[in-house]
Scaffold this motif. Sequence first.
Motif, short mmCIF file in Angstrom:
data_model
loop_
_atom_site.label_atom_id
_atom_site.label_comp_id
_atom_site.label_asym_id
_atom_site.label_seq_id
_atom_site.Cartn_x
_atom_site.Cartn_y
_atom_site.Cartn_z
N LEU A 110 109.99 45.88 39.16
CA LEU A 110 110.29 47.07 38.37
C LEU A 110 111.77 47.40 38.46
CD1 LEU A 110 107.18 49.22 39.38
CD2 LEU A 110 107.45 47.73 37.39
N ASN A 111 112.61 46.45 38.07
CA ASN A 111 114.07 46.67 38.14
C ASN A 111 114.72 46.69 36.77
OD1 ASN A 111 114.04 44.01 37.38
ND2 ASN A 111 115.29 43.27 39.08
N GLY A 112 113.92 46.68 35.73
CA GLY A 112 114.41 46.80 34.36
C GLY A 112 113.29 47.41 33.53
N PHE A 113 113.64 48.19 32.53
CA PHE A 113 112.62 48.92 31.79
C PHE A 113 112.09 48.10 30.62
CE2 PHE A 113 115.26 52.42 33.63
CZ PHE A 113 114.32 52.80 34.57
N GLY A 114 110.81 48.34 30.30
CA GLY A 114 110.12 47.60 29.25
C GLY A 114 108.93 46.85 29.84
N PRO A 115 108.27 46.01 29.05
CA PRO A 115 107.10 45.28 29.55
C PRO A 115 107.51 44.25 30.59
CG PRO A 115 107.68 44.56 27.32
CD PRO A 115 108.54 45.73 27.62
N VAL A 116 106.83 44.25 31.73
CA VAL A 116 107.25 43.39 32.84
C VAL A 116 106.16 42.44 33.31
CG1 VAL A 116 109.02 44.97 33.70
CG2 VAL A 116 106.68 45.19 34.55
N SER A 117 104.90 42.70 32.96
CA SER A 117 103.83 41.84 33.48
C SER A 117 102.59 41.93 32.62
CB SER A 117 103.46 42.25 34.92
OG SER A 117 102.42 41.43 35.44
N THR A 118 101.94 40.78 32.42
CA THR A 118 100.55 40.80 31.99
C THR A 118 99.70 40.84 33.26
OG1 THR A 118 100.48 38.37 31.93
CG2 THR A 118 100.96 39.51 29.87
N VAL A 119 98.66 41.66 33.23
CA VAL A 119 97.75 41.78 34.37
C VAL A 119 96.40 41.22 33.92
CG1 VAL A 119 96.74 43.30 36.11
CG2 VAL A 119 99.00 43.81 35.14
N MET A 120 95.94 40.20 34.63
CA MET A 120 94.79 39.44 34.19
C MET A 120 93.51 39.98 34.83
SD MET A 120 96.90 37.61 32.57
CE MET A 120 95.74 36.52 31.75
N ALA A 121 92.43 39.96 34.07
CA ALA A 121 91.11 40.34 34.60
C ALA A 121 90.44 39.11 35.17
CB ALA A 121 90.26 40.93 33.49
N VAL A 122 89.94 39.22 36.39
CA VAL A 122 89.29 38.09 37.06
C VAL A 122 87.91 38.50 37.57
CG1 VAL A 122 91.54 37.17 37.75
CG2 VAL A 122 90.26 38.59 39.36
N ASP A 123 87.08 37.50 37.80
CA ASP A 123 85.75 37.74 38.38
C ASP A 123 85.84 38.04 39.87
OD1 ASP A 123 84.21 37.36 36.10
OD2 ASP A 123 84.07 35.20 36.38
N ASP A 124 86.73 37.32 40.57
CA ASP A 124 86.78 37.39 42.03
C ASP A 124 88.23 37.19 42.45
OD1 ASP A 124 86.76 36.78 44.78
OD2 ASP A 124 84.75 35.93 44.68
N THR A 125 88.88 38.26 42.88
CA THR A 125 90.30 38.19 43.23
C THR A 125 90.54 37.21 44.37
OG1 THR A 125 90.36 40.54 42.67
CG2 THR A 125 92.32 39.62 43.68
N TRP A 126 89.63 37.19 45.33
CA TRP A 126 89.80 36.30 46.48
C TRP A 126 89.69 34.83 46.06
CZ3 TRP A 126 91.12 38.52 51.10
CH2 TRP A 126 90.95 39.91 51.20
N ALA A 127 88.73 34.52 45.21
CA ALA A 127 88.54 33.13 44.78
C ALA A 127 89.71 32.65 43.93
CB ALA A 127 87.23 33.00 44.00
N VAL A 128 90.22 33.51 43.05
CA VAL A 128 91.38 33.12 42.24
C VAL A 128 92.59 32.90 43.15
CG1 VAL A 128 92.99 33.89 40.46
CG2 VAL A 128 90.54 34.26 40.17
N THR A 129 92.76 33.78 44.14
CA THR A 129 93.88 33.62 45.07
C THR A 129 93.78 32.29 45.81
OG1 THR A 129 94.08 36.02 45.34
CG2 THR A 129 95.03 34.63 47.07
N GLU A 130 92.61 31.94 46.28
CA GLU A 130 92.45 30.67 46.98
C GLU A 130 92.79 29.49 46.08
OE1 GLU A 130 89.08 28.18 49.55
OE2 GLU A 130 88.56 30.09 48.60
N ARG A 131 92.30 29.53 44.83
CA ARG A 131 92.58 28.42 43.90
C ARG A 131 94.08 28.30 43.64
NH1 ARG A 131 93.46 28.35 38.46
NH2 ARG A 131 92.51 30.38 38.00
N LEU A 132 94.74 29.42 43.38
CA LEU A 132 96.16 29.37 43.06
C LEU A 132 96.99 28.97 44.27
CD1 LEU A 132 96.41 32.56 40.81
CD2 LEU A 132 96.41 30.18 40.06
N GLN A 133 96.63 29.45 45.45
CA GLN A 133 97.37 29.06 46.65
C GLN A 133 97.22 27.56 46.93
OE1 GLN A 133 95.76 31.88 49.50
NE2 GLN A 133 97.55 33.20 49.33
#
Length: 286
Positions: free
Chosen positions: A80-103
């Motif tokens: 949040l160091n510049g104004f305007g759209p900064v992120s898409t926030v994705m809807a997931v089924d399981d935050t933990w499972a997505v984190t494991e896959r991405l890591q």
Amino acid sequence: MSDRINAIDHVMIHVPASQSAGAVFERLGFAVTPKSGMPGLSNRLVCFGDTPHQNGVCNYFELMALEDAQAAPSPMPRLLNGFGPVSTVMAVDDTWAVTERLQQGGMAIGPVLELQRDWALSDGTVITPAFSVAIPDLGQAPVYWNYCRHKTAHHYVRREFVTHPNTALAFDAVYAIVDDPDAAAAHYARTWQARVDGDRLVLPEGPAMHLMTAQTAKSVLPDDLMTTDRPGLKGLRVRVGDVAKARDVIEDGGIAAVDLPGGFAVRAADAAGCALLFGERHATDR
């Protein structure tokens, strides 16, 4: 539950102050939720009802302000160091499972945060949204994104939140400028498991994201709509029930409309740094 990413749930727009930014969007004919606080942050939302909230997928703009950099979770102060759209926030089924896959795929991601907050409404009702969120480190994606799982998605589709004077129903497209659309598409195909359809990234639900160079963006977002053509999120398309009424409401609010085929647009300078396109048909029908 699965490690699937289901949709672009919402877009985070960084604003200097959430209360005054909400007033801008009210002039644009949107119903805006009351100010709500989280550690180091505050927001107001523009929510839409045409979304499968039963599946945990919401559809909204988040007007996010940094209130206290020391209290905000990392790396939010740097994001949040510049104004305007900064992120898409994705809807997931399981935050933990997505984190494991991405890591496992090599992404650096902070700890999963289990959060809830009391949200005081104008009639005195207090509701308590609950969600889990994960925040990847910056610099790993062509355009930044993070992800969450809503545990109380029904709170975001309350009638008073999703009934807009400008007849808005949903946002159905996100427009981003990237240096190399092919490389960017490969990133999202791998991490989001998105389907690539021309310049679009398509997910099981919700809006598509369009990846454009600064030059090709001019066909969708003429120069006078954007504040800059540097890489990043640039605009959103809002589907409305009545484009003529939407335009009347917005112009009655003192904000100029720009003619576009099939609808009109509002300049980024008049919408917290995010160009807004308005049309009656779904973006994929154009």
